[in-house]
Design a protein around this motif. Structure first.
Motif, mmCIF file in Angstrom:
data_model
loop_
_atom_site.group_PDB
_atom_site.id
_atom_site.type_symbol
_atom_site.label_atom_id
_atom_site.label_comp_id
_atom_site.label_asym_id
_atom_site.label_seq_id
_atom_site.Cartn_x
_atom_site.Cartn_y
_atom_site.Cartn_z
ATOM 1 N N UNK A 82 95.538 19.591 84.983
ATOM 2 C CA UNK A 82 95.971 20.965 84.773
ATOM 3 C C UNK A 82 97.475 21.073 84.649
ATOM 4 N N UNK A 83 97.934 21.724 83.583
ATOM 5 C CA UNK A 83 99.376 21.890 83.391
ATOM 6 C C UNK A 83 99.747 23.357 83.215
ATOM 7 N N UNK A 84 98.846 24.274 83.592
ATOM 8 C CA UNK A 84 99.136 25.695 83.451
ATOM 9 C C UNK A 84 100.266 26.145 84.374
ATOM 10 N N UNK A 85 100.522 25.374 85.444
ATOM 11 C CA UNK A 85 101.623 25.704 86.346
ATOM 12 C C UNK A 85 102.956 25.114 85.916
ATOM 13 N N UNK A 86 102.968 24.350 84.832
ATOM 14 C CA UNK A 86 104.203 23.744 84.321
ATOM 15 C C UNK A 86 104.701 24.569 83.138
ATOM 16 N N UNK A 87 105.926 24.974 83.174
ATOM 17 C CA UNK A 87 106.510 25.779 82.108
ATOM 18 C C UNK A 87 106.846 24.861 80.933
ATOM 19 N N UNK A 88 105.900 24.714 80.025
ATOM 20 C CA UNK A 88 106.090 23.794 78.909
ATOM 21 C C UNK A 88 107.171 24.276 77.948
ATOM 22 N N UNK A 154 78.458 26.237 77.841
ATOM 23 C CA UNK A 154 79.680 25.619 78.350
ATOM 24 C C UNK A 154 80.886 26.363 77.792
ATOM 25 N N UNK A 155 81.763 26.795 78.677
ATOM 26 C CA UNK A 155 82.996 27.471 78.268
ATOM 27 C C UNK A 155 84.108 26.428 78.231
ATOM 28 N N UNK A 156 84.430 25.979 77.025
ATOM 29 C CA UNK A 156 85.460 24.957 76.850
ATOM 30 C C UNK A 156 84.859 23.580 76.670
ATOM 31 N N UNK A 157 84.762 23.130 75.419
ATOM 32 C CA UNK A 157 84.162 21.817 75.144
ATOM 33 C C UNK A 157 85.262 20.789 74.916
ATOM 34 N N UNK A 158 86.123 20.619 75.926
ATOM 35 C CA UNK A 158 87.105 19.546 75.888
ATOM 36 C C UNK A 158 86.488 18.269 76.419
ATOM 37 N N UNK A 159 87.318 17.395 76.977
ATOM 38 C CA UNK A 159 86.818 16.117 77.490
ATOM 39 C C UNK A 159 85.735 16.335 78.552
ATOM 40 N N UNK A 160 86.034 17.218 79.513
ATOM 41 C CA UNK A 160 85.097 17.427 80.614
ATOM 42 C C UNK A 160 83.874 18.201 80.149
ATOM 43 N N UNK A 161 84.090 19.240 79.352
ATOM 44 C CA UNK A 161 82.952 20.000 78.840
ATOM 45 C C UNK A 161 81.993 19.132 78.051
ATOM 46 N N UNK A 209 90.627 25.179 80.260
ATOM 47 C CA UNK A 209 91.900 25.051 80.955
ATOM 48 C C UNK A 209 92.296 26.400 81.566
ATOM 49 N N UNK A 210 93.184 26.334 82.564
ATOM 50 C CA UNK A 210 93.703 27.556 83.156
ATOM 51 C C UNK A 210 94.896 28.078 82.379
ATOM 52 N N UNK A 211 95.550 29.097 82.930
ATOM 53 C CA UNK A 211 96.720 29.657 82.286
ATOM 54 C C UNK A 211 96.506 31.098 81.872
ATOM 55 N N UNK A 212 97.551 31.736 81.348
ATOM 56 C CA UNK A 212 97.469 33.159 80.982
ATOM 57 C C UNK A 212 96.364 33.475 79.980
ATOM 58 N N UNK A 234 81.675 26.889 88.168
ATOM 59 C CA UNK A 234 83.096 26.819 87.805
ATOM 60 C C UNK A 234 83.746 25.580 88.393
ATOM 61 N N UNK A 235 84.155 24.656 87.501
ATOM 62 C CA UNK A 235 84.904 23.469 87.910
ATOM 63 C C UNK A 235 86.241 23.419 87.170
ATOM 64 N N UNK A 236 86.661 24.562 86.603
ATOM 65 C CA UNK A 236 87.880 24.627 85.803
ATOM 66 C C UNK A 236 89.078 24.977 86.679
ATOM 67 N N UNK A 237 89.424 26.255 86.729
ATOM 68 C CA UNK A 237 90.478 26.787 87.576
ATOM 69 C C UNK A 237 89.984 28.088 88.186
ATOM 70 N N UNK A 238 90.392 28.342 89.427
ATOM 71 C CA UNK A 238 89.955 29.560 90.079
ATOM 72 C C UNK A 238 90.399 30.809 89.351
ATOM 73 N N UNK A 239 91.550 30.740 88.667
ATOM 74 C CA UNK A 239 92.086 31.902 87.975
ATOM 75 C C UNK A 239 91.269 32.303 86.751
#
Length: 318
Positions: A82-88, A154-161, A209-212, A234-239
């Protein structure tokens, strides 16, 4: 307080506490300075800008603009996907290379996701409590819900999805997924309308992924569409989940059950979700196996080594 590997070793800014194994590995090569122990963070970062060879963090600690300004032109290695907490945006502005630890935790997180599917539908935790309490001698445990053959959204079919979808094949489950766009070469059905996917699914697994962009994506409307026979995982992000809406749905019987490994205000979990036979709640343990933890720690070390050798990290955010 600075922990020394040697007075000539590169110095890293440590944003928050790290797993002990990772701390020990890093201390063999770097001097770590624990930012979270500084009483005046703002003053420290400004006074020490340009003095660190790089930084290290975890997904839960993130990396804000003030940290990235201090690390200008270096690297911030993150333990976690998770990189939603990093200001890219700030990372790009200050020329900070960011790395994460993808792939190595995919299988373990997918295992937990499917474990929660089974545990919620078959009421495994409630059944265990039933036996542990000695209630079996007084009568049979109530009927539960079958998993095989049910519809999996499935919400989000990335690697984990995608890994979760592969696991469902052993249970003969039709699969559909929701995302920003359809994935090329994927045989699962794509659904561009999240409410439509929730209305179709028996199990809705959140793996985005998480984030805004995904903040409270799983809303009261989505839970209502999933309905009283549906299960949320839910195994993504609590937000990503509106926890108040989930509490309401569980309390009203508007949802069959929920299996959760992540929460919005960890380690705090809404009281209504505790000791409830229709919920299975885990303490964010999807990636916490010996094997995965070791692989994640090694990837952090490898990303730092790659940056200091080539100027590039191995696994940037993606």
């Amino acid at each position: 307080m600075t922990i020394y590997a040697g007075t000539d070793a590169p110095k890293l800014l440590q944003i928050g506490p790290l797993p002990p194994g990772l701390t020990q590995s890093l201390q063999q090569h770097y001097r770590l300075h624990p930012l979270w122990l500084e009483h005046d963070r703002e003053t420290f970062l400004k006074a020490h800008a340009g003095t660190f060879a790089g930084g290290v963090t975890m997904s839960r600690h993130g990396g804000q603009a003030d940290v990235l300004a201090c690390l200008k032109g270096t690297v911030l290695a993150c333990f976690g996907t998770g990189f939603d907490g990093i200001d890219l945006h700030a990372a790009s502005q200050y020329g900070v290379a960011v790395s994460t630890t993808p792939d190595v935790l995919t299988d373990c997180v997918a295992d937990i996701a499917f474990g929660l599917v089974l545990a919620t539908a078959r009421q495994m935790v409630a059944a265990d409590r039933f036996v542990q309490a000695g209630s079996w001698v007084n009568g049979a445990f109530p009927l539960a819900t079958r998993v095989s053959g049910k519809r999996l959204g499935i919400v989000g079919l990335g690697r984990i999805g995608a890994a979760i979808a592969r696991r469902s094949s052993g249970f003969d489950m039709p699969v559909r997924y929701y995302g920003r766009q359809a994935k090329p070469g994927v045989s699962y059905g794509f659904e561009s309308d999240l409410l439509a996917l929730a209305g179709w699914a028996d199990f809705l697994v959140v793996a985005c992924r998480g984030g805004p962009e995904t903040h409270r994506l799983i809303s009261a409307q989505v839970l209502d569409a999933l309905g009283p026979q549906g299960f949320l995982i839910n195994i993504a992000r609590g937000t990503v989940l509106d926890e108040d809406a989930l509490v309401s749905a569980i309390t009203r019987g508007a949802l069959a059950g929920a299996g959760l490994d992540v929460f919005e205000r960890e380690p705090h979990v809404p009281a209504a979700l505790l000791n409830n036979d229709r919920t299975v709640v885990l303490p964010h343990v999807a990636a916490t196996t010996h094997e995965t933890r070791a692989a994640m720690e090694q990837l952090v070390v490898d990303n730092l080594a790659s940056f200091f050798k080539t100027g590039r990290v191995l696994t940037p955010p993606a």
